[in-house]
Write an enzyme that holds these catalytic residues in place. Structure first.
Site, PDB file in Angstrom:
ATOM      1  N   ASP A  54       0.869  -1.188   0.000  1.00 17.35           N
ATOM      2  CA  ASP A  54       0.000   0.000   0.000  1.00 17.35           C
ATOM      3  C   ASP A  54       0.899   1.230   0.000  1.00 17.35           C
ATOM      4  OD1 ASP A  54      -2.811  -0.992   0.336  1.00 17.35           O
ATOM      5  OD2 ASP A  54      -1.940  -1.926   2.107  1.00 17.35           O
ATOM      6  N   ARG A  86       3.769   3.003   3.097  1.00 14.77           N
ATOM      7  CA  ARG A  86       4.502   2.061   3.950  1.00 14.77           C
ATOM      8  C   ARG A  86       6.004   2.330   3.976  1.00 14.77           C
ATOM      9  NH1 ARG A  86      -0.156   1.102   6.303  1.00 14.77           N
ATOM     10  NH2 ARG A  86      -1.529  -0.344   5.182  1.00 14.77           N
ATOM     11  N   ARG A 137      -7.625  10.362   1.909  1.00 15.86           N
ATOM     12  CA  ARG A 137      -7.168   9.366   0.934  1.00 15.86           C
ATOM     13  C   ARG A 137      -7.976   9.482  -0.352  1.00 15.86           C
ATOM     14  NH1 ARG A 137      -7.887   3.791   3.892  1.00 15.86           N
ATOM     15  NH2 ARG A 137      -6.725   2.948   2.109  1.00 15.86           N
ATOM     16  N   LYS A 177      -9.197   0.522  -5.522  1.00 18.33           N
ATOM     17  CA  LYS A 177      -9.962   0.110  -4.345  1.00 18.33           C
ATOM     18  C   LYS A 177     -10.818   1.283  -3.873  1.00 18.33           C
ATOM     19  CE  LYS A 177      -6.019   1.207  -1.343  1.00 18.33           C
ATOM     20  NZ  LYS A 177      -4.913   0.685  -0.520  1.00 18.33           N
ATOM     21  N   HIS A 178     -11.884   1.058  -3.099  1.00 15.44           N
ATOM     22  CA  HIS A 178     -12.434  -0.191  -2.579  1.00 15.44           C
ATOM     23  C   HIS A 178     -13.787  -0.364  -3.240  1.00 15.44           C
ATOM     24  CE1 HIS A 178      -9.759   1.511   0.553  1.00 15.44           C
ATOM     25  NE2 HIS A 178      -9.420   0.267   0.791  1.00 15.44           N
ATOM     26  N   HIS A 228     -12.109  -1.812   9.156  1.00 11.43           N
ATOM     27  CA  HIS A 228     -11.058  -2.485   9.920  1.00 11.43           C
ATOM     28  C   HIS A 228     -11.595  -2.946  11.285  1.00 11.43           C
ATOM     29  CE1 HIS A 228      -8.617  -0.213   7.027  1.00 11.43           C
ATOM     30  NE2 HIS A 228      -7.701  -1.144   7.204  1.00 11.43           N
ATOM     31  N   ASP A 257     -10.139  -7.690   0.113  1.00  8.61           N
ATOM     32  CA  ASP A 257      -9.488  -6.846   1.108  1.00  8.61           C
ATOM     33  C   ASP A 257      -9.048  -7.785   2.237  1.00  8.61           C
ATOM     34  OD1 ASP A 257      -8.463  -4.649   2.435  1.00  8.61           O
ATOM     35  OD2 ASP A 257     -10.305  -3.481   2.370  1.00  8.61           O
TER      36      ASP A 257
END
Length: 329
Positions: A58, A66, A132, A162-163, A175, A246
């Site tokens: 990601d 990351r 985002r 995504k998503h 999450h 996911d």
């Protein structure tokens, strides 16, 4: 798609990566110390299997990047949306430059693809999406998303959108909760699906569905829904690339049961490849349950592999992309 524990491969990592059900690898911030360490890690992963396991990450920019130290710090995607509002052509140019920079840097360190772009519309209520999102306007998101996909491809790295079909309207974070979107299909089709048409036309290699229940369309979350994945994504939108689930360790995926049951539900719905991250024990259980299950369309995974072996960070195009990005600061 499996994850690894740390910055080097331990015996348990090696066993998981060699398992016949392992088809790709995802890396996280915990797997990164330095550019040299990352290159060594990806090289070690690639040497384990033939054909090599593709490696993804990601690397969106903003709060979801990351690898940072030694990499260009990419602004949140909303930055591109604001630029679009001031000058659409400059917005497109910047999105292409961002894609090229991400691809050049990932490719130089042995990675094959990034889980980007985020195509969720900014309805203002989703904390997990927030900045985002590129924009609230589906035309802007589609145009900028297509430029990101093309920029990544020019750098030899594949993109995963995504998503699907859109996480921006649902307030809860998948999450830690099971989000719901109560809108009818007609509203979702008119807005949230539009960017997917643009990026599919631009050649996006992969799509990741949301752990969101669109209750007026299907009682199952999109990642477990044949309607969303087969009727809409494959049928209506004509997408023929790789569908990733996911992360099945997320709370939004828990409705199906334990890891093997979640994977079975996702694969039955139409996912080509499933992810279970940050759960080594569950990953072992999942791999064992997939013994003998093979990827139905391996050519879709081939599209996720990096193209070209040259270090593009030394190219004129990379320098020009950096200049474009700096002008938008």
């Amino acid at each position: 798609m499996v994850d690894v524990v740390g910055t080097t491969l331990g015996e348990e990592d090696l066993a998981r990566l060699r398992h016949p059900a392992a088809g790709a690898v995802i890396l996280f911030s915990r797997n990164y110390e330095s550019p040299d360490q990352l290159s060594h890690l990806t090289d070690e992963i690639k040497r384990l299997r033939e054909p090599e396991l593709p490696i993804g990450v990601d690397q969106e920019g903003g709060r979801v990047q990351r690898f940072k130290d030694g990499f260009t710090l990419i602004p949140p995607m909303r930055h591109l949306g604001k630029l679009w509002d001031r000058d659409r052509e400059k917005g497109r140019e910047a999105a292409s430059a961002v894609g090229y920079i991400i691809a050049s840097e990932l490719g130089a360190h042995g990675l094959d693809f990034s889980f980007t772009p985020v195509l969720d519309l900014d309805y203002g209520g989703s904390s997990v999406i927030g900045d985002r999102a590129l924009h609230f306007d589906p035309t802007a998101v589609g145009a900028l998303g297509a430029c990101l996909v093309k920029g990544l491809a020019q750098g030899g790295v594949a993109a995963v959108a995504k998503h699907f079909p859109g996480h921006g309207y649902a307030v809860a974070d998948s999450h830690v909760a099971a989000p719901r979107d109560e809108r009818p299909f007609s509203q979702i089709q008119k807005k949230d699906l539009l960017p997917y048409r643009s990026v599919i036309e631009a050649g996006v290699a992969g799509v990741m569905p949301a752990h969101v229940v669109y209750s007026q369309v299907d009682p199952e979350p999109a990642g477990y829904s044949k309607h969303w994945l087969q009727d809409v994504l494959r049928g209506l939108l004509k997408f023929d690339g790789l569908i990733f689930s996911d992360d099945l360790s997320m709370e939004g995926a828990a409705v199906a049961g334990g890891p093997p049951e979640r994977a079975k539900a996702a694969l039955a719905a139409g996912c080509d490849m499933v992810l279970l991250c940050n759960n080594p024990k569950g990953l072992d259980e999942l791999l064992a349950s997939l013994e003998g299950v093979s990827l139905q369309r391996p050519e879709r995974l081939d599209r996720m592999r990096k193209l070209g072996g040259r270090d593009l960070r030394k190219s004129v195009a990379y320098r020009e992309a950096q200049e474009v990005l700096q002008k938008t600061a």
